[in-house]
Write a protein that holds these residues in place. Structure first.
Motif, PDB file in Angstrom:
ATOM      1  N   GLY A 122       0.808  -1.212   0.000  1.00  0.00           N
ATOM      2  CA  GLY A 122       0.000   0.000   0.000  1.00  0.00           C
ATOM      3  C   GLY A 122       0.846   1.270   0.000  1.00  0.00           C
ATOM      4  N   PRO A 123       0.281   2.373   0.492  1.00  0.00           N
ATOM      5  CA  PRO A 123      -1.042   2.453   1.118  1.00  0.00           C
ATOM      6  C   PRO A 123      -2.217   2.294   0.136  1.00  0.00           C
ATOM      7  CG  PRO A 123      -0.065   4.630   0.964  1.00  0.00           C
ATOM      8  CD  PRO A 123       0.997   3.668   0.544  1.00  0.00           C
ATOM      9  N   PHE A 124      -1.940   2.364  -1.200  1.00  0.00           N
ATOM     10  CA  PHE A 124      -2.996   2.166  -2.188  1.00  0.00           C
ATOM     11  C   PHE A 124      -2.565   1.093  -3.181  1.00  0.00           C
ATOM     12  CE2 PHE A 124      -3.720   6.433  -0.612  1.00  0.00           C
ATOM     13  CZ  PHE A 124      -5.098   6.504  -0.494  1.00  0.00           C
ATOM     14  N   VAL A 125      -3.553   0.472  -3.814  1.00  0.00           N
ATOM     15  CA  VAL A 125      -3.299  -0.525  -4.852  1.00  0.00           C
ATOM     16  C   VAL A 125      -4.220  -0.260  -6.035  1.00  0.00           C
ATOM     17  CG1 VAL A 125      -2.565  -2.295  -3.208  1.00  0.00           C
ATOM     18  CG2 VAL A 125      -4.972  -2.176  -3.905  1.00  0.00           C
ATOM     19  N   LEU A 126      -3.815  -0.718  -7.217  1.00  0.00           N
ATOM     20  CA  LEU A 126      -4.677  -0.676  -8.399  1.00  0.00           C
ATOM     21  C   LEU A 126      -5.352  -2.039  -8.494  1.00  0.00           C
ATOM     22  CD1 LEU A 126      -5.732   0.751 -10.924  1.00  0.00           C
ATOM     23  CD2 LEU A 126      -3.744  -0.129 -12.165  1.00  0.00           C
ATOM     24  N   ARG A 127      -6.670  -2.056  -8.281  1.00  0.00           N
ATOM     25  CA  ARG A 127      -7.426  -3.305  -8.219  1.00  0.00           C
ATOM     26  C   ARG A 127      -8.201  -3.535  -9.511  1.00  0.00           C
ATOM     27  NH1 ARG A 127     -12.159  -3.409  -3.956  1.00  0.00           N
ATOM     28  NH2 ARG A 127     -12.982  -1.934  -5.506  1.00  0.00           N
ATOM     29  N   ARG A 128      -8.181  -4.769  -9.962  1.00  0.00           N
ATOM     30  CA  ARG A 128      -8.982  -5.192 -11.116  1.00  0.00           C
ATOM     31  C   ARG A 128     -10.088  -6.095 -10.619  1.00  0.00           C
ATOM     32  NH1 ARG A 128      -9.620  -9.847 -14.075  1.00  0.00           N
ATOM     33  NH2 ARG A 128     -10.012  -9.649 -16.324  1.00  0.00           N
ATOM     34  N   ASN A 129     -11.325  -5.831 -11.071  1.00  0.00           N
ATOM     35  CA  ASN A 129     -12.453  -6.696 -10.775  1.00  0.00           C
ATOM     36  C   ASN A 129     -13.060  -7.160 -12.089  1.00  0.00           C
ATOM     37  OD1 ASN A 129     -15.689  -6.844 -10.397  1.00  0.00           O
ATOM     38  ND2 ASN A 129     -14.647  -7.638  -8.589  1.00  0.00           N
ATOM     39  N   GLY A 130     -13.019  -8.460 -12.321  1.00  0.00           N
ATOM     40  CA  GLY A 130     -13.534  -8.973 -13.576  1.00  0.00           C
ATOM     41  C   GLY A 130     -13.309 -10.462 -13.674  1.00  0.00           C
ATOM     42  N   PRO A 131     -13.729 -11.079 -14.777  1.00  0.00           N
ATOM     43  CA  PRO A 131     -13.531 -12.515 -14.945  1.00  0.00           C
ATOM     44  C   PRO A 131     -12.045 -12.853 -14.956  1.00  0.00           C
ATOM     45  CG  PRO A 131     -14.251 -11.496 -16.998  1.00  0.00           C
ATOM     46  CD  PRO A 131     -14.406 -10.471 -15.938  1.00  0.00           C
ATOM     47  N   PRO A 132     -11.665 -13.977 -14.340  1.00  0.00           N
ATOM     48  CA  PRO A 132     -10.245 -14.351 -14.301  1.00  0.00           C
ATOM     49  C   PRO A 132      -9.790 -14.949 -15.632  1.00  0.00           C
ATOM     50  CG  PRO A 132     -11.564 -16.024 -13.232  1.00  0.00           C
ATOM     51  CD  PRO A 132     -12.517 -14.921 -13.609  1.00  0.00           C
ATOM     52  N   TYR A 133      -8.490 -15.202 -15.727  1.00  0.00           N
ATOM     53  CA  TYR A 133      -7.922 -15.857 -16.894  1.00  0.00           C
ATOM     54  C   TYR A 133      -7.669 -17.329 -16.579  1.00  0.00           C
ATOM     55  CZ  TYR A 133      -7.261 -11.439 -19.322  1.00  0.00           C
ATOM     56  OH  TYR A 133      -7.481 -10.258 -19.971  1.00  0.00           O
ATOM     57  N   SER A 134      -7.833 -18.160 -17.584  1.00  0.00           N
ATOM     58  CA  SER A 134      -7.594 -19.587 -17.410  1.00  0.00           C
ATOM     59  C   SER A 134      -6.101 -19.863 -17.410  1.00  0.00           C
ATOM     60  CB  SER A 134      -8.268 -20.370 -18.540  1.00  0.00           C
ATOM     61  OG  SER A 134      -7.638 -20.067 -19.785  1.00  0.00           O
ATOM     62  N   SER A 135      -5.741 -21.100 -17.111  1.00  0.00           N
ATOM     63  CA  SER A 135      -4.320 -21.472 -17.097  1.00  0.00           C
ATOM     64  C   SER A 135      -3.688 -21.323 -18.473  1.00  0.00           C
ATOM     65  CB  SER A 135      -4.173 -22.917 -16.605  1.00  0.00           C
ATOM     66  OG  SER A 135      -4.918 -23.802 -17.436  1.00  0.00           O
ATOM     67  N   GLY A 136      -4.520 -21.339 -19.511  1.00  0.00           N
ATOM     68  CA  GLY A 136      -4.000 -21.159 -20.864  1.00  0.00           C
ATOM     69  C   GLY A 136      -3.878 -19.710 -21.279  1.00  0.00           C
ATOM     70  N   GLY A 137      -4.186 -18.775 -20.358  1.00  0.00           N
ATOM     71  CA  GLY A 137      -4.042 -17.356 -20.649  1.00  0.00           C
ATOM     72  C   GLY A 137      -5.234 -16.732 -21.347  1.00  0.00           C
ATOM     73  N   LEU A 138      -6.381 -17.435 -21.368  1.00  0.00           N
ATOM     74  CA  LEU A 138      -7.576 -16.912 -22.015  1.00  0.00           C
ATOM     75  C   LEU A 138      -8.573 -16.420 -20.973  1.00  0.00           C
ATOM     76  CD1 LEU A 138      -8.115 -19.684 -24.722  1.00  0.00           C
ATOM     77  CD2 LEU A 138      -6.966 -17.474 -25.001  1.00  0.00           C
ATOM     78  N   LEU A 139      -9.310 -15.368 -21.332  1.00  0.00           N
ATOM     79  CA  LEU A 139     -10.327 -14.836 -20.437  1.00  0.00           C
ATOM     80  C   LEU A 139     -11.444 -15.857 -20.300  1.00  0.00           C
ATOM     81  CD1 LEU A 139     -10.900 -12.139 -18.894  1.00  0.00           C
ATOM     82  CD2 LEU A 139     -12.377 -11.528 -20.808  1.00  0.00           C
TER      83      LEU A 139
END
Length: 315
Positions: A122-139
């Motif tokens: 911190g004290p701050f972070v850049l947060r992403r909220n969304g679908p994760p990526y698979s082990s193959g690197g695809l959304l």
């Protein structure tokens, strides 16, 4: 006989030799000079070490910001819409394998990252909220999760987002400032979607402020050069919602903040179903979403969904 003046021979190695010696003053001067040289060398060495440490810190910060920037650019390029949310937040929308997705980026306090069992600097972070990526690197099409893209952000000005509010939200300007121990690396770059211009109003934020030109100024309507467009995000009422074009436009386009419904009779001529299905025509078109609000229009030339644009036949 007179006495001999010759010295008796001496054995090798026993002959005395003169040895030069330093005076006390000379020794003191030598010690002072050596001390000064040593101190100078120490300062140079310390300066080199400090400079090298700062360079390494700078390079590390640059790598961290560079990775975050490339990730943001990659996700934005695959999105249909980019929306400015606040000075520290933006939202991306798009379609992945036929499923609509939303990804948001927010600058938040480290304690509010929403990731259990992980402590951030911190004290701050850049947060992403969304679908994760698979082990193959695809959304994937899984439920949205929180991840931290960048840690160690010093203030609420560490990540700032700006975008034009009077035009389509297809781009934004992002500034990232990352610092550590007095060393700072800054990057300013632009993000832009690659969505085709045919998506029109879906590039705009959900606001009626920029819509104009329709007679009577009804909600969700804008008109320019004879083309009348309707944004269903701004329409309300009991389902199905009836869209009645005003005046005599040369073309009517209706935008939906959803994928095209897939049922065989989802886009039909009337609210009731028939066998065989009567296809939608320009003077009568009903859009039936399996879950959500349905719509009917007495005049439409084009239907625009998140994943497809449909030209409506005359008959």
């Amino acid at each position: 006989m007179p006495p001999s003046t010759e010295r008796p021979p001496t054995r090798p190695g026993l002959e005395r030799r003169a040895v030069a010696a330093f005076s006390l003053v000379e020794l003191l001067v030598s010690v002072v000079i050596l001390g000064l040289l040593s101190a100078g060398a120490a300062r140079v060495l310390t300066g080199d070490l400090v400079g090298n440490s700062r360079l390494q810190t700078y390079q590390r910060l640059r790598r961290q910001v560079g990775r975050a920037r490339r990730f943001l650019e990659l996700e934005t390029a695959t999105a249909t819409r980019l929306q400015w949310q606040s000075a520290n937040s933006l939202r991306l929308s798009g379609v992945n394998n036929g499923t609509a997705f939303t990804i948001s980026y927010d600058l938040v306090p480290a304690a509010s990252a929403g990731i259990s069992g992980v402590t951030f600097r911190g004290p701050f972070v850049l947060r992403r909220n969304g679908p994760p990526y698979s082990s193959g690197g695809l959304l994937s099409n899984s439920a949205a999760t929180n991840t931290v893209v960048l840690d160690g952000l010093a203030s609420e000005q560490a990540v700032t987002v700006s975008a034009a509010q009077t035009t389509a939200d297809r781009s934004a300007r992002v500034t990232i400032n990352l610092s550590d121990g007095g060393t700072t690396y800054s990057s300013v770059f632009s993000l832009a979607t690659a969505a085709p211009s045919g998506y029109g109003l879906l590039q705009f934020s959900e606001t009626n402020a920029s819509l104009s030109g329709c007679s009577g100024d009804p909600n969700g309507c804008r008109e320019a050069n004879g083309i009348q467009e309707w944004d269903t995000r701004l329409l309300s009422g009991t389902s199905p919602i009836t869209i009645t074009p005003v005046g005599n436009p040369s073309q009517v386009i209706i935008y939906f903040n959803a994928n095209r419904p897939t049922a065989a009779d989802a886009i039909r001529r009337t609210s009731s179903t028939t066998t065989p299905v009567q296809p939608c025509i320009r003077t009568s078109c009903y859009i039936d979403f399996a879950s959500g609000t349905d719509f009917f229009s007495s005049r439409v030339d084009k239907l625009v969904f998140l994943n497809e644009v449909i030209a409506v036949p005359r008959q």
